[in-house]
Design an enzyme around this catalytic site. Structure first.
Site, mmCIF file in Angstrom:
data_model
loop_
_atom_site.group_PDB
_atom_site.id
_atom_site.type_symbol
_atom_site.label_atom_id
_atom_site.label_comp_id
_atom_site.label_asym_id
_atom_site.label_seq_id
_atom_site.Cartn_x
_atom_site.Cartn_y
_atom_site.Cartn_z
ATOM 1 N N GLU A 1 0.836 -1.121 -0.199
ATOM 2 C CA GLU A 1 0.221 -0.029 -0.125
ATOM 3 C C GLU A 1 0.974 0.944 -0.056
ATOM 4 O O GLU A 1 1.790 1.358 0.154
ATOM 5 C CB GLU A 1 -1.113 -0.212 1.112
ATOM 6 C CG GLU A 1 -0.263 -0.397 2.383
ATOM 7 C CD GLU A 1 -1.272 -0.524 4.020
ATOM 8 O OE1 GLU A 1 -1.940 -1.511 3.640
ATOM 9 O OE2 GLU A 1 -0.957 0.035 4.501
ATOM 10 N N CYS B 1 3.822 8.671 0.840
ATOM 11 C CA CYS B 1 4.645 7.728 1.708
ATOM 12 C C CYS B 1 4.599 5.971 1.232
ATOM 13 O O CYS B 1 3.765 4.817 0.899
ATOM 14 C CB CYS B 1 3.878 7.944 3.025
ATOM 15 S SG CYS B 1 3.917 6.055 3.538
ATOM 16 N N CYS C 1 6.725 -6.918 6.758
ATOM 17 C CA CYS C 1 8.202 -6.296 8.220
ATOM 18 C C CYS C 1 8.849 -7.583 8.686
ATOM 19 O O CYS C 1 7.788 -8.061 9.482
ATOM 20 C CB CYS C 1 7.442 -5.643 8.255
ATOM 21 S SG CYS C 1 9.021 -3.864 9.236
ATOM 22 N N CYS D 1 7.781 -4.553 15.348
ATOM 23 C CA CYS D 1 7.262 -3.316 16.529
ATOM 24 C C CYS D 1 5.841 -3.876 16.872
ATOM 25 O O CYS D 1 5.055 -3.947 15.760
ATOM 26 C CB CYS D 1 7.129 -2.274 15.635
ATOM 27 S SG CYS D 1 8.621 -1.752 14.971
ATOM 28 N N CYS E 1 2.660 -2.442 16.298
ATOM 29 C CA CYS E 1 2.332 -1.964 13.937
ATOM 30 C C CYS E 1 2.041 -2.841 13.222
ATOM 31 O O CYS E 1 1.866 -4.025 13.944
ATOM 32 C CB CYS E 1 3.682 -1.259 13.034
ATOM 33 S SG CYS E 1 4.085 -1.745 11.603
ATOM 34 N N CYS F 1 0.048 2.142 8.542
ATOM 35 C CA CYS F 1 0.920 1.983 8.258
ATOM 36 C C CYS F 1 0.084 0.051 8.182
ATOM 37 O O CYS F 1 0.303 -0.951 8.995
ATOM 38 C CB CYS F 1 2.249 1.334 9.350
ATOM 39 S SG CYS F 1 3.486 1.944 8.463
HETATM 40 N N1 SAH Z 1 10.361 0.075 9.494
HETATM 41 C C1 SAH Z 1 10.092 2.024 8.680
HETATM 42 C C2 SAH Z 1 9.692 2.356 8.538
HETATM 43 C C3 SAH Z 1 8.104 2.434 8.598
HETATM 44 S S1 SAH Z 1 6.724 2.384 9.139
HETATM 45 C C4 SAH Z 1 9.839 2.682 11.007
HETATM 46 O O1 SAH Z 1 9.878 1.893 11.828
HETATM 47 O O2 SAH Z 1 10.368 3.882 10.599
HETATM 48 C C5 SAH Z 1 6.517 4.345 9.879
HETATM 49 C C6 SAH Z 1 6.280 5.060 10.934
HETATM 50 O O3 SAH Z 1 4.756 4.634 11.442
HETATM 51 C C7 SAH Z 1 6.911 4.421 12.235
HETATM 52 O O4 SAH Z 1 7.481 6.166 12.812
HETATM 53 C C8 SAH Z 1 6.460 3.025 13.151
HETATM 54 O O5 SAH Z 1 6.616 3.232 14.337
HETATM 55 C C9 SAH Z 1 4.360 4.445 12.633
HETATM 56 N N2 SAH Z 1 4.369 3.523 12.867
HETATM 57 C C10 SAH Z 1 3.322 1.931 12.597
HETATM 58 N N3 SAH Z 1 2.416 1.628 12.667
HETATM 59 C C11 SAH Z 1 1.372 3.092 13.456
HETATM 60 C C12 SAH Z 1 -0.023 3.003 14.742
HETATM 61 N N4 SAH Z 1 -1.134 1.985 14.363
HETATM 62 N N5 SAH Z 1 -0.430 4.220 14.304
HETATM 63 C C13 SAH Z 1 0.668 5.441 14.172
HETATM 64 N N6 SAH Z 1 1.997 5.264 14.036
HETATM 65 C C14 SAH Z 1 2.686 3.453 13.652
#
Ligand code: SAH
Length: 341
Positions: free
Chosen positions: A89, A102, A109, A113, A116, A330
């Site tokens: 996406e 974006c 991935c 995390c 996420c 994301c």
């Molecule tokens: N792997 C990279 C890029 C992808 S995630 C990274 O970790 O930076 C992009 C951003 O979105 C990251 O800061 C991640 O922590 C955040 N993110 C993931 N899930 C989210 C959510 N449910 N709400 C807000 N931000 C989120």
């Protein structure tokens, strides 16, 4: 057959030189691909037939396939299918300073995390540079406008797909191609130290964002497993080296998770950690998802956190909220289409 969108201008030049053709062909082809946006080699009208045949026999112009789009005020979210039926996406956002996109860099991935959505779907594969480039091509053609800013912040960890992501940057940055300036491109990492070290050596102008999300390792390790192999002290030293070498400001992303990382103590600890650094903090209201238990910090508490950072002279902003109605966090669109990974 190779996908032509995977080629940097230099690689295409090398190709033509090897074929005993003029190097200049590469620029012509690049302009057809990225300025005129042709969809077939036959449309490359002032190129000789032999060259066109050569291209047809060796390259494809295949693109990722559009599946669906969700729209909300100021945001559009696209779901694409790749040639092996995997799905990714891309999110488009309208700002007062331009239009940003974006992009995803992997299918799934592996960083895991805890908050996420993308991390629930393990990595299936890296995206090719072409598959990242094509996200931009499709969306520019859909909205009939130029995209001004690109953030590599969609599904995936860009530094877990380092070479393809850097190739993607080179391709979209090329003045003969899509021509998006380095300073308008941002790569976001969860803090892979080895990747940041390589990135320092690039000596480019591309922006770096770090998903920090906690002011210490104790909290960080509970929400981000990669913190175990990438401890905060070492991470901060590497980031300081990046700032010193490139003279560029770093962005720290900090998701506000209720009762996890949003206390006054956390704000003070974060202020201390970032004191005197050339950086700014982007506080991100957590986008809740039904599959994960974390809750978003109340707005009043986000403001309190913000004020503490401000008082301690840390540059801080609160991310404007986009698209919570369109599954814009994301990985959510893909997850909610029941497309497992
Ligand atoms: N792997 C990279 C890029 C992808 S995630 C990274 O970790 O930076 C992009 C951003 O979105 C990251 O800061 C991640 O922590 C955040 N993110 C993931 N899930 C989210 C959510 N449910 N709400 C807000 N931000 C989120």
């Amino acid at each position: 057959m190779k996908n032509i969108y995977n080629y940097t201008l230099e690689e295409l030049e090398t190709y033509f030189i090897e074929q005993k053709e003029k190097k200049f062909r590469a620029t012509q082809i690049y302009e057809f691909l990225y300025k005129k946006r042709v969809k077939s080699f036959a449309e490359m009208t002032n190129i000789g037939k032999n060259t066109i045949d050569n291209l047809k026999n060796n390259f494809t112009l295949n693109r990722i396939k559009f599946l669906l789009k969700q729209e909300d005020k100021g945001v559009k979210k696209y779901l694409f299918e790749l040639s092996d039926k995997q799905r990714i996406e891309t999110v488009l956002m309208y700002h007062n300073y331009g239009i940003s996109i974006c992009v995803s860099s992997q299918v799934g991935c592996n960083m895991g995390c805890k908050f996420c959505e993308s991390g629930r779907l393990k990595k299936i594969r890296n995206l090719e540079a072409s598959e990242i480039v094509e996200q931009i091509l499709y969306i520019e053609e859909d909205i009939k406008k130029r995209i001004s800013h690109v953030v590599v912040m969609g599904i995936g960890e860009p530094f877990d797909n380092y070479d393809n992501v850097m190739k993607f940057v080179k391709i979209i940055n090329c003045p003969k191609g899509i021509d998006i300036g380095s300073r308008h491109i941002t790569i976001s990492t969860c803090g892979i130290i080895k990747g940041i070290e390589k990135f320092i050596l690039e000596k480019g102008q591309v922006n770096l964002a770090i998903s920090l999300h906690a002011p210490n390792d104790t909290i960080r390790k509970t929400i981000m497993p990669i913190a175990k192999a990438n401890p905060l002290d070492k991470l901060m030293l590497t980031i300081k080296k990046y700032i010193k070498t490139t003279n560029r400001r770093v962005t720290f992303e900090y998701i506000m998770l209720d009762n996890i990382n949003d206390s006054k103590e956390c704000a003070l600890e974060l202020s201390k950690l970032l004191k005197n650094m050339n950086c700014y903090v982007n506080l991100i209201p957590y986008n809740e998802t039904e599959n994960i238990g974390y809750k978003r910090t109340k707005n009043s508490q986000i403001m309190q956190f913000y004020d503490i950072l401000k008082k301690n002279n840390i540059n801080v902003t609160i991310r404007k909220e986009f698209g919570s109605k369109v599954d814009a966090a994301c990985g959510q669109l893909r997850a909610n289409q029941n497309i497992g990974g």
